[in-house]
Design an enzyme around this catalytic site. Structure first.
Site, mmCIF file in Angstrom:
data_model
loop_
_atom_site.group_PDB
_atom_site.id
_atom_site.type_symbol
_atom_site.label_atom_id
_atom_site.label_comp_id
_atom_site.label_asym_id
_atom_site.label_seq_id
_atom_site.Cartn_x
_atom_site.Cartn_y
_atom_site.Cartn_z
ATOM 1 N N LYS A 47 39.600 35.002 37.765
ATOM 2 C CA LYS A 47 40.370 35.582 38.867
ATOM 3 C C LYS A 47 40.158 37.093 38.990
ATOM 4 O O LYS A 47 39.609 37.742 38.108
ATOM 5 C CB LYS A 47 41.861 35.249 38.680
ATOM 6 C CG LYS A 47 42.150 33.758 38.703
ATOM 7 C CD LYS A 47 41.800 33.145 40.055
ATOM 8 C CE LYS A 47 42.205 31.687 40.188
ATOM 9 N NZ LYS A 47 41.225 30.737 39.681
HETATM 10 C C1 LIG Z 1 44.100 27.742 44.117
HETATM 11 C C2 LIG Z 1 44.528 27.746 42.679
HETATM 12 N N1 LIG Z 1 45.800 27.453 42.387
HETATM 13 C C3 LIG Z 1 46.247 27.443 41.119
HETATM 14 C C4 LIG Z 1 45.416 27.720 40.063
HETATM 15 C C5 LIG Z 1 45.960 27.616 38.667
HETATM 16 O O1 LIG Z 1 45.962 28.823 37.981
HETATM 17 P P1 LIG Z 1 45.970 28.820 36.362
HETATM 18 O O2 LIG Z 1 44.623 28.361 35.923
HETATM 19 O O3 LIG Z 1 46.255 30.253 36.010
HETATM 20 O O4 LIG Z 1 47.056 27.913 35.929
HETATM 21 C C6 LIG Z 1 44.084 28.038 40.305
HETATM 22 C C7 LIG Z 1 43.198 28.363 39.168
HETATM 23 O O5 LIG Z 1 42.073 28.104 39.045
HETATM 24 C C8 LIG Z 1 43.613 28.039 41.643
HETATM 25 O O6 LIG Z 1 42.335 28.308 41.939
#
Ligand SMILES: Cc1ncc(COP(=O)(O)O)c(C=O)c1O
Length: 381
Positions: free
Chosen positions: A190
């Site tokens: 990210k």
């Molecule tokens: C669109 C979206 N939502 C939620 C997430 C979830 O984030 P995390 O991996 O920090 O739980 C991601 C992560 O890849 C994502 O791309």
């Protein structure tokens, strides 16, 4: 043929990672400092991250948690979403967006996306509202804000999935303080990468307090302890918060580097029939978290064939996203979804090209040259 042209007409020698993190000596030093401070768990660095992130996005509260998934789950639980409820979201997202709805015991209802930008279509979402609808979860896909105005007009609690949208602005206003809760991810790929982690922002004091109570399970009463709710272990350690703080310092510079890469890709794919970028809305500030293209019939071959051919050229790619309702867990457990033709078509065509502040312009030129070669071979008569 110029020497430059000659050098770019051969396969790249080393594999170009799709989205490596852009971390350096600052992050290494910050981690060492955090470890030496003795705060391995949540401490002053997590508090500093919360304060600085709230300022950055212009929200009253920011709560650092263990992942973007946890951020979304805690927001839904704090809003009282539970068994018997429905939550409307988009099928073009990482499955976590829908998973957290299931984790609360509620039912995910998928509204089809707009063909133009693949964000949730507010008109489709409006048609799906029932007396059981408890919340709406738009995703700011690739960093393009979803159209929040008509979504807010539905009068339901809104939890934004802003995993791709740390830098985004919707109609001149920074994403982060626009809805009941906004959830960011600090995952390794990210824009603000800590490896793992998440942040939930809100302007609502009560909601912030509820999320805090659900996140940290320690509540002091003299030398003993007590808990008001059976919460979740979802706090962020200072070691990770210290990485995120370095990344926050670099976030706008990193976005500018990605923007330059986007310009290079835009110019290149304009020449390639059947390879089309996903539209952006000039009224908004796009985070450019990813560079997805749609590979349609005129490209001569399928998305999967392009992905394979690019891998053979030493170019890493990815897919964002396969429609969630078509994944086993969802098609078996939640088969009664409305028709989702736009999402299904996009899911078969989407291909994300390498994009990262860790890449040089020469790296992106390599990816472009490889894409040109693959396209030429797939469209040769
Ligand atoms: C669109 C979206 N939502 C939620 C997430 C979830 O984030 P995390 O991996 O920090 O739980 C991601 C992560 O890849 C994502 O791309």
């Amino acid at each position: 043929m110029s020497p430059q042209k000659l050098s770019s007409s051969v396969k790249r020698e080393t594999f170009l990672g799709f989205q490596p993190p852009a971390v350096g000596d600052e992050e290494v030093a910050a981690v060492a400092e955090a470890i030496r401070s003795g705060w391995l768990t949540t401490g002053p660095k997590a508090a500093e991250l919360e304060q600085r992130f709230a300022e950055y996005v212009g929200a009253k509260h920011a709560l650092a948690v263990s992942s973007g998934t946890a951020a979304m789950h805690l927001a839904l639980v704090a809003l009282g979403v539970g068994p018997g409820d429905e939550v409307i979201t988009t099928p073009i997202t990482w499955p976590a967006t829908a998973n957290v709805i299931v984790h609360t015991g509620a039912t995910p209802i998928f509204a089809d996306v707009r063909d133009i930008d693949l964000n949730i279509d507010p008109a489709r979402a409006a048609e799906l509202v029932t007396p059981r609808t408890k919340a709406i979860m738009p995703v700011h896909l690739y960093g393009q804000p979803a159209d929040l105005e008509p979504i807010h007009a539905l009068g339901l609690p809104v939890v934004e999935d802003a995993a791709h949208a740390a830098e985004s602005e919707y109609r001149g206003r920074k994403v982060g303080g626009l809805s009941d809760a906004t959830c960011f991810s600090l995952y390794a790929t990210k824009s603000i990468a800590a490896g793992e982690g998440g942040i939930v922002t809100t302007n609502d004091d009560e909601l912030a307090e509820s999320i805090r109570a659900l996140t940290i399970m320690r509540r002091g009463h003299g030398s003993l302890y007590d808990i008001a709710v059976p919460g979740y272990k979802a706090n962020l350690s200072d070691v990770l918060a210290s990485i995120a703080l370095c990344q926050l310092d670099k976030v706008e510079r990193h976005r500018a580097l990605r923007l330059r890469q986007v310009e290079l890709y835009d110019a290149a794919v304009a020449e390639l029939d059947g390879i089309d970028p996903v539209a952006r809305d000039s009224r908004d500030l796009h985070a450019h978290h990813l560079y997805p293209v749609r590979v349609s019939a005129e490209a001569g071959e399928t998305r999967d064939a392009y992905r394979q051919a690019l891998a053979e050229e030493n170019i890493g790619t990815s897919v964002h996203f396969l429609p969630v309702h078509q994944l086993i867990a969802y098609r078996e457990r939640f088969p009664d979804q409305p028709p989702l033709p736009v999402a299904e078509q996009a899911g078969a065509e989407l291909l994300s090209l390498p994009l990262s502040p860790a890449h040089s312009e020469a790296d992106i030129e390599d990816a472009i040259e490889a894409l040109r070669r693959v396209h030429a071979s797939f469209t040769a008569a």
